[in-house]
Structure formats: structure tokens, C-alpha cells
Design an enzyme around this catalytic site. Structure first.
Site, PDB file in Angstrom:
ATOM      1  N   ASN A   1       0.794  -1.241   0.000  1.00  0.00           N
ATOM      2  CA  ASN A   1       0.000   0.000   0.000  1.00  0.00           C
ATOM      3  C   ASN A   1       0.824   1.288   0.000  1.00  0.00           C
ATOM      4  O   ASN A   1       0.317   2.325  -0.417  1.00  0.00           O
ATOM      5  CB  ASN A   1      -1.045  -0.010   1.125  1.00  0.00           C
ATOM      6  CG  ASN A   1      -0.466  -0.245   2.496  1.00  0.00           C
ATOM      7  OD1 ASN A   1       0.722  -0.517   2.632  1.00  0.00           O
ATOM      8  ND2 ASN A   1      -1.300  -0.154   3.513  1.00  0.00           N
TER       9      ASN A   1
ATOM     10  N   LYS B   1      12.907  -6.158   0.004  1.00  0.00           N
ATOM     11  CA  LYS B   1      11.991  -6.925  -0.849  1.00  0.00           C
ATOM     12  C   LYS B   1      10.632  -6.231  -0.851  1.00  0.00           C
ATOM     13  O   LYS B   1       9.926  -6.236   0.155  1.00  0.00           O
ATOM     14  CB  LYS B   1      11.830  -8.354  -0.331  1.00  0.00           C
ATOM     15  CG  LYS B   1      11.105  -9.246  -1.326  1.00  0.00           C
ATOM     16  CD  LYS B   1      10.542 -10.501  -0.727  1.00  0.00           C
ATOM     17  CE  LYS B   1       9.228 -10.271  -0.046  1.00  0.00           C
ATOM     18  NZ  LYS B   1       8.160  -9.730  -0.909  1.00  0.00           N
TER      19      LYS B   1
ATOM     20  N   GLU C   1       5.715  -3.604  11.700  1.00  0.00           N
ATOM     21  CA  GLU C   1       4.661  -2.597  11.503  1.00  0.00           C
ATOM     22  C   GLU C   1       3.492  -3.333  10.877  1.00  0.00           C
ATOM     23  O   GLU C   1       3.476  -3.598   9.678  1.00  0.00           O
ATOM     24  CB  GLU C   1       5.146  -1.488  10.555  1.00  0.00           C
ATOM     25  CG  GLU C   1       6.256  -0.629  11.098  1.00  0.00           C
ATOM     26  CD  GLU C   1       5.810   0.319  12.194  1.00  0.00           C
ATOM     27  OE1 GLU C   1       4.587   0.384  12.471  1.00  0.00           O
ATOM     28  OE2 GLU C   1       6.661   0.984  12.792  1.00  0.00           O
TER      29      GLU C   1
ATOM     30  N   GLY D   1       3.498  -5.169   7.075  1.00  0.00           N
ATOM     31  CA  GLY D   1       2.534  -6.025   6.384  1.00  0.00           C
ATOM     32  C   GLY D   1       1.464  -6.500   7.350  1.00  0.00           C
ATOM     33  O   GLY D   1       1.176  -5.841   8.344  1.00  0.00           O
ATOM     34  N   SER D   2       0.916  -7.664   7.041  1.00  0.00           N
ATOM     35  CA  SER D   2      -0.227  -8.162   7.812  1.00  0.00           C
ATOM     36  C   SER D   2       0.231  -8.860   9.098  1.00  0.00           C
ATOM     37  O   SER D   2       1.391  -9.275   9.213  1.00  0.00           O
ATOM     38  CB  SER D   2      -1.030  -9.134   6.951  1.00  0.00           C
ATOM     39  OG  SER D   2      -0.230 -10.250   6.639  1.00  0.00           O
ATOM     40  N   VAL D   3      -0.703  -9.026  10.007  1.00  0.00           N
ATOM     41  CA  VAL D   3      -0.385  -9.673  11.288  1.00  0.00           C
ATOM     42  C   VAL D   3       0.060 -11.133  11.089  1.00  0.00           C
ATOM     43  O   VAL D   3       1.093 -11.534  11.640  1.00  0.00           O
ATOM     44  CB  VAL D   3      -1.581  -9.571  12.269  1.00  0.00           C
ATOM     45  CG1 VAL D   3      -1.278 -10.298  13.568  1.00  0.00           C
ATOM     46  CG2 VAL D   3      -1.916  -8.110  12.533  1.00  0.00           C
ATOM     47  N   PRO D   4      -0.665 -11.942  10.286  1.00  0.00           N
ATOM     48  CA  PRO D   4      -0.219 -13.340  10.142  1.00  0.00           C
ATOM     49  C   PRO D   4       1.194 -13.450   9.576  1.00  0.00           C
ATOM     50  O   PRO D   4       1.995 -14.259  10.038  1.00  0.00           O
ATOM     51  CB  PRO D   4      -1.248 -13.948   9.171  1.00  0.00           C
ATOM     52  CG  PRO D   4      -2.430 -13.045   9.237  1.00  0.00           C
ATOM     53  CD  PRO D   4      -1.942 -11.681   9.578  1.00  0.00           C
ATOM     54  N   THR D   5       1.525 -12.618   8.575  1.00  0.00           N
ATOM     55  CA  THR D   5       2.882 -12.692   8.011  1.00  0.00           C
ATOM     56  C   THR D   5       3.894 -12.184   9.024  1.00  0.00           C
ATOM     57  O   THR D   5       4.994 -12.743   9.151  1.00  0.00           O
ATOM     58  CB  THR D   5       2.982 -11.870   6.697  1.00  0.00           C
ATOM     59  OG1 THR D   5       1.894 -12.200   5.855  1.00  0.00           O
ATOM     60  CG2 THR D   5       4.277 -12.163   5.970  1.00  0.00           C
TER      61      THR D   5
HETATM   62  P1  NAD Z   1       1.348  -9.207   3.558  1.00  0.00           P
HETATM   63  O1  NAD Z   1       1.614  -9.593   4.965  1.00  0.00           O
HETATM   64  O2  NAD Z   1       0.547 -10.119   2.710  1.00  0.00           O
HETATM   65  O3  NAD Z   1       2.737  -9.014   2.761  1.00  0.00           O
HETATM   66  C1  NAD Z   1       3.712  -8.113   3.199  1.00  0.00           C
HETATM   67  C2  NAD Z   1       5.056  -8.517   2.645  1.00  0.00           C
HETATM   68  O4  NAD Z   1       5.459  -9.745   3.220  1.00  0.00           O
HETATM   69  C3  NAD Z   1       5.098  -8.716   1.137  1.00  0.00           C
HETATM   70  O5  NAD Z   1       6.309  -8.190   0.633  1.00  0.00           O
HETATM   71  C4  NAD Z   1       5.053 -10.225   0.998  1.00  0.00           C
HETATM   72  O6  NAD Z   1       5.628 -10.704  -0.208  1.00  0.00           O
HETATM   73  C5  NAD Z   1       5.865 -10.654   2.194  1.00  0.00           C
HETATM   74  N1  NAD Z   1       5.604 -12.012   2.671  1.00  0.00           N
HETATM   75  C6  NAD Z   1       4.472 -12.733   2.542  1.00  0.00           C
HETATM   76  N2  NAD Z   1       4.620 -13.931   3.151  1.00  0.00           N
HETATM   77  C7  NAD Z   1       5.866 -13.950   3.669  1.00  0.00           C
HETATM   78  C8  NAD Z   1       6.610 -14.923   4.407  1.00  0.00           C
HETATM   79  N3  NAD Z   1       6.102 -16.105   4.728  1.00  0.00           N
HETATM   80  N4  NAD Z   1       7.858 -14.603   4.776  1.00  0.00           N
HETATM   81  C9  NAD Z   1       8.413 -13.412   4.479  1.00  0.00           C
HETATM   82  N5  NAD Z   1       7.755 -12.455   3.758  1.00  0.00           N
HETATM   83  C10 NAD Z   1       6.501 -12.725   3.372  1.00  0.00           C
HETATM   84  O7  NAD Z   1       0.729  -7.744   3.602  1.00  0.00           O
HETATM   85  P2  NAD Z   1       0.191  -6.848   2.363  1.00  0.00           P
HETATM   86  O8  NAD Z   1      -1.146  -7.357   1.947  1.00  0.00           O
HETATM   87  O9  NAD Z   1       1.233  -6.655   1.335  1.00  0.00           O
HETATM   88  O10 NAD Z   1       0.021  -5.435   3.105  1.00  0.00           O
HETATM   89  C11 NAD Z   1      -1.125  -5.030   3.740  1.00  0.00           C
HETATM   90  C12 NAD Z   1      -0.941  -5.123   5.251  1.00  0.00           C
HETATM   91  O11 NAD Z   1       0.119  -4.253   5.666  1.00  0.00           O
HETATM   92  C13 NAD Z   1      -2.197  -4.645   5.981  1.00  0.00           C
HETATM   93  O12 NAD Z   1      -2.473  -5.527   7.046  1.00  0.00           O
HETATM   94  C14 NAD Z   1      -1.794  -3.255   6.504  1.00  0.00           C
HETATM   95  O13 NAD Z   1      -2.522  -2.892   7.649  1.00  0.00           O
HETATM   96  C15 NAD Z   1      -0.329  -3.463   6.776  1.00  0.00           C
HETATM   97  N6  NAD Z   1       0.408  -2.187   6.810  1.00  0.00           N
HETATM   98  C16 NAD Z   1       0.824  -1.693   8.022  1.00  0.00           C
HETATM   99  C17 NAD Z   1       1.502  -0.498   8.091  1.00  0.00           C
HETATM  100  C18 NAD Z   1       1.988   0.029   9.410  1.00  0.00           C
HETATM  101  O14 NAD Z   1       2.796   0.935   9.441  1.00  0.00           O
HETATM  102  N7  NAD Z   1       1.562  -0.504  10.541  1.00  0.00           N
HETATM  103  C19 NAD Z   1       1.768   0.223   6.932  1.00  0.00           C
HETATM  104  C20 NAD Z   1       1.343  -0.294   5.723  1.00  0.00           C
HETATM  105  C21 NAD Z   1       0.679  -1.510   5.679  1.00  0.00           C
END
Ligand code: NAD
Length: 339
Positions: free
Chosen positions: A125, A148, A222, A200-204
Site C-alpha cells: 500500500n 523486498k 509494523e 505487512g499483515s499480522v499473520p505474516t
Molecule cells: P502481507 O503480509 O501479505 O505481505 C507483506 C510482505 O510480506 C510482502 O512483501 C510479501 O511478499 C511478504 N511475505 C508474505 N509472506 C511472507 C513470508 N512467509 N515470509 C516473508 N515475507 C513474506 O501484507 P500486504 O497485503 O502486502 O500489506 C497489507 C498489510 O500491511 C495490511 O495488514 C496493513 O494494515 C499493513 N500495513 C501496516 C503499516 C503500518 O505501518 N503498521 C503500513 C502499511 C501496511
């Protein structure tokens, strides 16, 4: 530290979507500040306030194609990224340790040292902004970064790498590796990596933390959030409505997604400011806004509590997340022995 290009390692052969050219492979530069090659080329990194419009708009247009956000929002993201790079370029030469006097003329001192190779993993995003928020403090502290981006938004992090290169950042200090979960996993596990900063997301985020823990690596997380909003009866209603709209619909509502726990940024709208401070003090949230939303000057730390992660981005405190403290104790007298 052994110097070997990441992608020459056997486990990387099947996951690369490109070529990582590292002439001086990942040799973090021991705390030295980026040295611009010449004044003109260093402008994008060192004078972002006057960064030329053409460069900003070119990246913003690429971000629109990359991510789908509006051009106005993309331009703001690029400006925020420039401010961040300028801020940490300014902080870099100020990093210092502490002198501690001990009895008998002895003393100790501390040195702030780089961690080594840091990995940045970004969400889709805010592709350019996240790459800048992670790389600028990492390099200011003397680390190298392998970044990455999300496979959905691979373009603008590469543009950032080009800008760093033009500004004189030595080859190998900022590297972009394209790929998805598998590539991210290999980076987190890699023995040469000292730290992972993840957005990224909480599960990742949980998986990243688990992988990093195996190598006792530092982690900044984050994670997701959903901007809970508290509007009290005594608020300035028009401001509260504007704030609510910004909270929910900025970047098509994709600022921070899908988490409804009160641990992500919280907005409170009040006129009674004493009450606002009282509520903020009692909220379990890493970032609270009173009578505004999404105000993020680079000098203000940003981050979450609980399921929204830990560690901080922006502000002076982030230096602590990209460096480690060494203590040196100096004896000025004779060594006392109990034997
Ligand atoms: P995501 O967790 O699907 O992916 C994030 C990144 O992690 C990507 O680069 C992805 O390729 C990588 N990834 C996926 N699986 C992985 C693994 N097993 N090991 C290592 N890397 C892995 O998240 P997304 O859909 O790209 O982003 C949206 C999320 O990010 C939302 O939950 C949003 O709230 C969060 N976000 C948080 C902030 C913050 O500052 N708190 C800012 C922006 C986005």
C-alpha cells in the site's frame, strides 16, 4: 563477515525473479555516512527539500501504475520519503556514544555500531515510502539493506535504488530483491542477515518473527490496524467528520486494514484537552491522534502496540532499532586480584 552475494547461494537459485548485482557484496560500511559523488547527483538524497520536480513526478506516476493510488496521494508519499531520507542523512553524523567515569580515573565508553545486513520487507500500500522509511535509518546507522517489495508493487523500490546509486551510495549497500513469500522467508532465515524490518499483515508478521527468532535476529514489525475513532459530544463536529473520512477512505481505505483491535493508531476528537490527554494515556495503542488524523512528521516516532507490532519508524528513536551499543571499559590502575 564472509562476503558472498546472496543470490549465488544454492537456496536462492530457484526463487530469484531477477539478478542481484553486488560488486562489493553486502559489506556494511562500518558507520560511514553516505558520501555523495558530486553535488548535483547528491541532490535527491541530500537536498530533498529542493528535489527536482521532474524526479518527484516521475516516481509518483510510476507509483500510480505500481499501486493504483491517486497521483495526489502518490506525490505526498514521495515527499514523505524525501523528508525521511533528508532527516536520517542529517542524523547520521550526530550518532555518538557516552562517556562514563569510574573510580580511580578509570572510565567506560559506549559506541553505537551498525548491525550489519538488514532486510526490509514491504507491503503493497505504500511501496516507495516504506522502502525509504526502512532504508534511510538503516544506512544512516552504517548498515546495508536488502529490500523486498511486495510482488504486487515491485517497481518504485527499484527507482529508489537508482536514486541512491546516483547520489553516491556504494554498490551493495541498498539492494532490491523481487519475490514473494518464499523469497521473504529465505531472507529472514539467511545467516548473514542481522535484522528484519517488516511492514505487512499480522499473520505474516508472526511468521517473520518466528523465522528471525531462529537466528536471534532483531525484528521491527509494523502490522495491520484499523484506525479506531473516538468522537466525544464536545468535539468540533466538522473536524471530527473530516478526520473520520481521512481515517477510513485515505488510499481507498487501504491505509491499515482488517484489524479491529485497539492497538493501531487511534483518533480522538475533543474540545476538553485535559480529557483528551487522560484518554490517550489510558489507551493501549502505540500512536494516538488528538483532534487530527495521519499527521506523521518524520521526527515523530510511528508504530504500534500489541498485535500492531513493535519497534518504531521515524524519529530519533529508530536509530536504536538499526544499531547496537558496544561498551568499552578502560582500567587506568593496576588489576586487583583475589588470588
Ligand atoms: P502481507 O503480509 O501479505 O505481505 C507483506 C510482505 O510480506 C510482502 O512483501 C510479501 O511478499 C511478504 N511475505 C508474505 N509472506 C511472507 C513470508 N512467509 N515470509 C516473508 N515475507 C513474506 O501484507 P500486504 O497485503 O502486502 O500489506 C497489507 C498489510 O500491511 C495490511 O495488514 C496493513 O494494515 C499493513 N500495513 C501496516 C503499516 C503500518 O505501518 N503498521 C503500513 C502499511 C501496511
Amino acid at each position: 563477515m564472509a562476503q558472498q552475494p546472496l543470490l549465488s547461494l544454492p537456496e536462492f537459485q530457484s526463487v530469484s525473479t531477477g539478478t542481484l548485482v553486488v560488486k562489493e557484496p553486502l559489506n556494511f560500511w562500518g558507520g560511514a555516512r553516505v558520501k555523495p559523488k558530486d553535488t548535483k547527483n547528491s541532490e535527491p538524497v541530500y537536498e530533498p527539500a529542493t528535489a527536482d520536480q521532474e524526479c518527484r513526478d516521475e516516481i509518483a506516476r510510476a507509483e500510480v501504475a505500481n499501486n493504483g493510488k491517486s497521483i495526489t496521494e502518490a506525490q505526498v508519499d514521495i515527499d514523505v520519503a524525501w523528508q525521511c531520507i533528508e532527516y536520517y542523512a542529517g542524523i547520521a553524523p550526530t550518532l555518538s556514544g557516552q562517556h562514563i567515569q569510574l573510580p580511580g580515573g578509570s572510565f567506560a565508553y559506549t559506541r553505537r555500531e551498525p548491525l550489519g545486513v538488514c532486510v526490509g520487507i514491504g507491503a503493497w500500500n505504500y511501496p516507495f515510502q516504506i522502502a525509504a522509511w526502512k532504508s534511510a535509518p538503516a544506512m544512516a546507522c552504517g548498515n546495508a539493506m536488502v529490500f523486498k517489495p511486495s510482488p504486487m508493487t515491485p517497481v518504485t523500490a527499484v527507482m529508489l535504488a537508482e536514486i541512491y546509486k546516483e547520489a553516491g551510495v556504494p554498490d551493495g549497500l541498498f539492494n532490491v530483491v523481487q519475490g514473494g513469500a518464499e523469497t521473504g522467508g529465505l531472507l529472514c532465515h539467511h545467516p548473514m542477515v542481522a535484522k528484519v524490518s517488516f511492514t505487512g499483515s499480522v499473520p505474516t508478521g508472526k511468521k517473520v518473527m518466528e523465522m528471525a527468532a531462529k537466528g536471534v535476529k532483531q525484528v521491527t514489525l509494523e502490522l495491520g490496524g484499523k484506525s479506531p475513532l473516538i468522537i466525544f459530544k464536545d468535539c468540533e463536529l466538522e473536524n471530527a467528520i473530516k478526520g473520520a473520512l481521512m481515517a477510513n477512505f485515505l488510499t481507498q481505505g487501504e491505509v491499515c486494514l482488517k484489524k479491529y483491535l485497539i492497538s493501531s493508531p487511534v483518533l480522538c476528537f475533543y474540545r476538553d484537552i485535559a480529557r483528551a490527554h487522560r484518554v490517550a494515556a489510558n489507551l493501549q495503542a502505540g500512536t494516538c491522534y488528538i483532534n487530527n488524523y495521519n499527521v506523521g512528521p518524520v521526527e515523530v516516532p510511528f508504530g504500534g502496540y500489541k498485535m500492531s507490532g513493535f519497534g518504531r519508524e521515524n524519529g530519533q528513536v529508530t536509530i536504536e532499532y538499526y544499531s547496537q551499543l558496544k561498551t568499552v571499559v578502560v582500567e587506568m590502575g593496576d588489576v586487583e586480584s583475589i588470588f
